[in-house]
Design a protein around this motif. Structure first.
Motif, mmCIF file in Angstrom:
data_model
loop_
_atom_site.group_PDB
_atom_site.id
_atom_site.type_symbol
_atom_site.label_atom_id
_atom_site.label_comp_id
_atom_site.label_asym_id
_atom_site.label_seq_id
_atom_site.Cartn_x
_atom_site.Cartn_y
_atom_site.Cartn_z
ATOM 1 N N PHE A 1 -12.865 9.934 5.723
ATOM 2 C CA PHE A 1 -11.930 10.840 5.055
ATOM 3 C C PHE A 1 -10.798 11.158 6.023
ATOM 4 N N PHE A 2 -9.604 10.669 5.722
ATOM 5 C CA PHE A 2 -8.462 10.962 6.589
ATOM 6 C C PHE A 2 -7.967 12.381 6.348
ATOM 7 N N ILE B 1 0.843 -1.206 0.000
ATOM 8 C CA ILE B 1 0.000 0.000 0.000
ATOM 9 C C ILE B 1 0.876 1.253 0.000
ATOM 10 N N ARG B 2 1.934 1.211 0.793
ATOM 11 C CA ARG B 2 2.857 2.358 0.813
ATOM 12 C C ARG B 2 3.436 2.625 -0.568
ATOM 13 N N ALA B 3 3.787 1.551 -1.265
ATOM 14 C CA ALA B 3 4.393 1.715 -2.592
ATOM 15 C C ALA B 3 3.381 2.299 -3.579
ATOM 16 N N ILE B 4 2.137 1.842 -3.461
ATOM 17 C CA ILE B 4 1.081 2.395 -4.333
ATOM 18 C C ILE B 4 0.868 3.868 -4.006
ATOM 19 N N ALA B 5 0.828 4.176 -2.713
ATOM 20 C CA ALA B 5 0.604 5.569 -2.304
ATOM 21 C C ALA B 5 1.735 6.477 -2.781
ATOM 22 N N VAL C 1 -3.375 6.318 2.374
ATOM 23 C CA VAL C 1 -4.749 6.235 1.864
ATOM 24 C C VAL C 1 -5.506 7.511 2.260
ATOM 25 N N ASP C 2 -6.214 8.099 1.295
ATOM 26 C CA ASP C 2 -6.949 9.339 1.562
ATOM 27 C C ASP C 2 -8.362 9.086 2.067
ATOM 28 N N VAL C 3 -9.030 8.103 1.467
ATOM 29 C CA VAL C 3 -10.432 7.828 1.825
ATOM 30 C C VAL C 3 -10.637 6.318 1.911
ATOM 31 N N LEU C 4 -11.335 5.894 2.958
ATOM 32 C CA LEU C 4 -11.627 4.470 3.149
ATOM 33 C C LEU C 4 -13.133 4.257 3.236
ATOM 34 N N CYS C 5 -13.633 3.270 2.496
ATOM 35 C CA CYS C 5 -15.001 2.803 2.715
ATOM 36 C C CYS C 5 -14.889 1.547 3.572
#
Ligand SMILES: *Cc1c(COP(=O)(O)O)cnc(C)c1O
Length: 351
Positions: free
Chosen positions: A218-219, A157-161, A198-202
């Motif tokens: 919303f972070f 996830i860090r790499a994607i971000a 991650v900016d937004v989580l559902c």
């Protein structure tokens, strides 16, 4: 339907767990302000802020399609595009709702067997065109765990971000089974969300033991501007909001959110190991969450159906079995036993 007839076709075959139901019943006491201006809703939002160790903005909606679609719409203008895996729920199972609610933001689907996106795929898709004729890439959405039960590690996830930041893209996470990913990784929820970029989580409640409801988190609070209006316009603002929010208090404050998920994950592993030695029956994906996908000869699956078992074959190929908070070990074992008997019969017939 009786207990004996428990099926594993979907994790939303399950009812509501006791913690969620008790909170709903407690919330039924007396009257409360409408449209989210009540104590239960404030308490549920605070429970999320505690869980994520972050002063995030929290909204409660009825289902995952709305959560995803409205979150993506909040991040996009109509001329923007959203990079997703070809297997993503937003692409395959939301009836065009993300495009509808964003007034046309296009989904750019990247082929993926595991359901995961890689930084390279994202870079390639995001930089494939830079002219005005192509919808401008604006958001990446990843599903954690994926539709076939693969869990992104923290580093993935860090790499994607990192790629997202570099290319000016927002990162959205479809966490319909977010709790199952946390249970698998044994990490803090923050580690695979805002701390990883991650900016937004559902955050899915339905598949975690609630009767109904998902949370949009919303972070980055600035991204939540006017989201309340968006929910209302989309028919997603509950007037008796306490019934959508109170179950979260029950799940989060009791720890049931994580226990429920760990139980589902354990049941998937239980079935996987019980059928591991069956000839011709093989798991299609590693079991990291609450799903087991089995490939098996058509005759075996037919025989399983004839014995009364329900399962889907339109997702991921093969037969999908999903385990919710209420999955009973005896019923998992009964499924394994039936599979074993069917396979033994097939072998005897062939001999
Ligand atoms: C179940 C699910 C959703 C939400 O679906 P709804 O039926 O709209 O609540 C979203 N994403 C994924 C990956 C899902 O499995």
């Amino acid at each position: 339907m009786t207990d004996r007839a428990q099926q594993f076709a979907s994790d939303n075959y399950a009812g509501a767990c006791p913690e969620a139901l008790a909170a709903m019943i407690a919330a039924n006491e007396g009257s409360a302000s409408a449209y989210g201006d009540d104590d239960w809703t404030a308490r549920a939002a605070d429970a999320f802020r505690d869980l994520f160790e972050k002063d995030c903005e929290v909204f409660f909606v009825f289902n995952g399609t709305a959560a995803n679609s409205l979150a993506l719409a909040a991040l996009c203008q109509s001329y923007h595009s959203v990079i997703c895996a070809g297997t993503a729920h937003v692409e395959t199972d939301e009836c065009g709702a993300p495009e509808f609610f964003s007034n046309g933001s296009k989904l750019l689907a990247v082929p993926s067997d595991s359901g995961k996106l890689t930084p390279d795929q994202i870079r390639q898709m995001a930089t494939s065109r830079s002219d005005i004729h192509f919808p401008k890439p604006r958001v990446v959405t990843i599903t954690q765990p994926t539709e076939t039960g693969q869990v992104y590690a923290i580093d993935e996830i860090r790499a994607i971000a990192a790629v997202c930041r570099e290319l000016g893209l927002k990162l959205h996470m479809d966490g319909a089974r977010f709790a199952h990913a946390c249970a698998h990784l044994g990490c803090d929820p923050a580690d695979i969300t805002w701390r990883a970029g991650v900016d937004v989580l559902c955050f899915g409640g339905t598949k975690n033991g609630m009767a109904v409801g998902e949370a949009v988190i919303f972070f980055d609070r600035a991204l939540a501007e006017d989201f309340d209006y968006r929910c209302k316009q989309a028919g997603q603002l509950a007037s008796k909001m306490r019934f959508l929010s109170a179950p979260w208090v029950g799940l989060l404050e009791s720890g049931a959110w994580l226990r429920n998920a760990a139980h589902g994950n354990a049941c998937a592993r239980r079935l996987a190991s019980a059928v591991a030695d069956l000839p011709g029956v093989t798991p299609i994906f590693p079991v990291e969450a609450n799903a087991l996908f089995l490939s098996a000869p058509g005759a075996v699956l037919e025989a399983l159906r004839a014995r009364g078992w329900k399962f889907y074959t339109f997702i991921g190929g093969g037969a999908r079995f999903m385990f919710a908070w209420d999955a009973r070990a005896e019923r998992v074992d009964a499924l394994a036993r039936d599979l074993r008997e069917i396979c033994a019969g097939a072998v005897a017939e062939a001999a």
